[in-house]
Design a protein around this motif. Sequence first.
Motif, PDB file in Angstrom:
ATOM      1  N   LEU A 240       0.947  -1.225  -0.031  1.00  0.00           N
ATOM      2  CA  LEU A 240       0.239  -0.064   0.104  1.00  0.00           C
ATOM      3  C   LEU A 240       0.852   1.229  -0.206  1.00  0.00           C
ATOM      4  N   GLY A 241       1.221   1.624   1.057  1.00  0.00           N
ATOM      5  CA  GLY A 241       2.150   2.828   1.371  1.00  0.00           C
ATOM      6  C   GLY A 241       1.186   4.059   1.586  1.00  0.00           C
ATOM      7  N   GLU A 242       1.768   4.882   2.552  1.00  0.00           N
ATOM      8  CA  GLU A 242       0.795   5.879   2.943  1.00  0.00           C
ATOM      9  C   GLU A 242      -0.086   6.830   1.913  1.00  0.00           C
ATOM     10  N   GLU A 243       0.429   6.996   0.834  1.00  0.00           N
ATOM     11  CA  GLU A 243      -0.337   7.925  -0.180  1.00  0.00           C
ATOM     12  C   GLU A 243      -1.537   6.951  -0.753  1.00  0.00           C
ATOM     13  N   ALA A 244      -1.183   5.806  -0.951  1.00  0.00           N
ATOM     14  CA  ALA A 244      -2.498   4.801  -1.317  1.00  0.00           C
ATOM     15  C   ALA A 244      -3.453   4.560  -0.444  1.00  0.00           C
ATOM     16  N   LEU A 245      -3.142   4.283   0.851  1.00  0.00           N
ATOM     17  CA  LEU A 245      -3.946   4.168   1.759  1.00  0.00           C
ATOM     18  C   LEU A 245      -4.862   5.205   2.052  1.00  0.00           C
ATOM     19  N   LEU A 246      -4.250   6.469   1.999  1.00  0.00           N
ATOM     20  CA  LEU A 246      -5.035   7.564   2.299  1.00  0.00           C
ATOM     21  C   LEU A 246      -6.063   7.923   1.276  1.00  0.00           C
ATOM     22  N   ALA A 247      -5.520   7.409  -0.138  1.00  0.00           N
ATOM     23  CA  ALA A 247      -6.560   7.551  -1.494  1.00  0.00           C
ATOM     24  C   ALA A 247      -7.460   6.758  -1.101  1.00  0.00           C
ATOM     25  N   ALA A 248      -7.292   5.601  -0.936  1.00  0.00           N
ATOM     26  CA  ALA A 248      -8.395   4.480  -0.654  1.00  0.00           C
ATOM     27  C   ALA A 248      -9.480   5.029   0.583  1.00  0.00           C
TER      28      ALA A 248
END
Length: 319
Positions: A240-248
């Motif tokens: 995931l990574g932070e950017e992808a998780l926050l986008a989700a």
Amino acid sequence: MQETYRAAQAVESGMLAVGGGHRLHYELSGAGDGIPVLCLHGGPGSGCGPRLRSLYDGTRHRIVCFDQRGAGRSEPQGETRDNRTPDLVADIERLRVHLGVDRWLVSGGSWGAALAVAYAAAHPQAVGALLLRSVFLTGDADLDWFFGEAAAAVAPREWAALRRCWDAPLQGRDVPAALARALDDAGRAGEVAQAWRCYEAALCLPGAPPPAPPADAAGRAALVAKYRLQAAYLSRRCDLGEEALLAAAGTLRGLPCVVLHGTADRVCRPLNAARLAAAIDGARLQWIEGAGHDPFDAAMQAAFTGWQRRFHPDGGFGS
């Protein structure tokens, strides 16, 4: 007023084949006709121990606990092949269908909170609400904190023992890959896993006695399996990574969500909770003053159980 629950006895357990040679161990406890609530454990790789069930009201809830791929009593123990976050998300949905659950309250802490967000983004129709605590955002900043100088200063003795597991100085984000290599060395894997365990415990419960090494071969193998799996996930930012998780999280507009985080959490930064709650439009953020990362901290447990009581079957939390 704080209300704690005795751990509900498991009333049903089973193994669910999910592909790639993996079989998930799951347990149901509490009221068979109760409100379904899913418990997602942390780690990655920790598994669901019986004590986790004490966070839920067995008279009100149908509690669903399962060990993620390679974790706990799932098989094969510690297996990292065919074991990625999209696999875990698909596993949760398979389990929901297998159990005949329409929608459930999805709860999780630490890595379990991140997995809950990933699952809700993929299957929003299956989620009545999210109840998250002690948020881990899976990115470089989290790893730089946990394996970096700021956190190490809280537990210098345990950090020194862990630091001996690799040679050259590393950024925190690069430590999981180094630990993965060390855990692949059969001659030192047990020592590495125990050092990681003691460091983690010192951050989670400062001042508590260090956990004793496992007493038998099976315990030592389980500990190595847990941290080998965790190292694999952290090395690739849990897919995931932070950017992808926050986008989700940003896709979850309108989904009721509560985020709980201790102001003294030394494992997962309090900033994580603020960022996640800001990403989910309408999410409620509650700070637990003085609480650390321990889910059984009295104030954290009181807040966690209190929000459960406010959840109702058609979704969302009452006032």
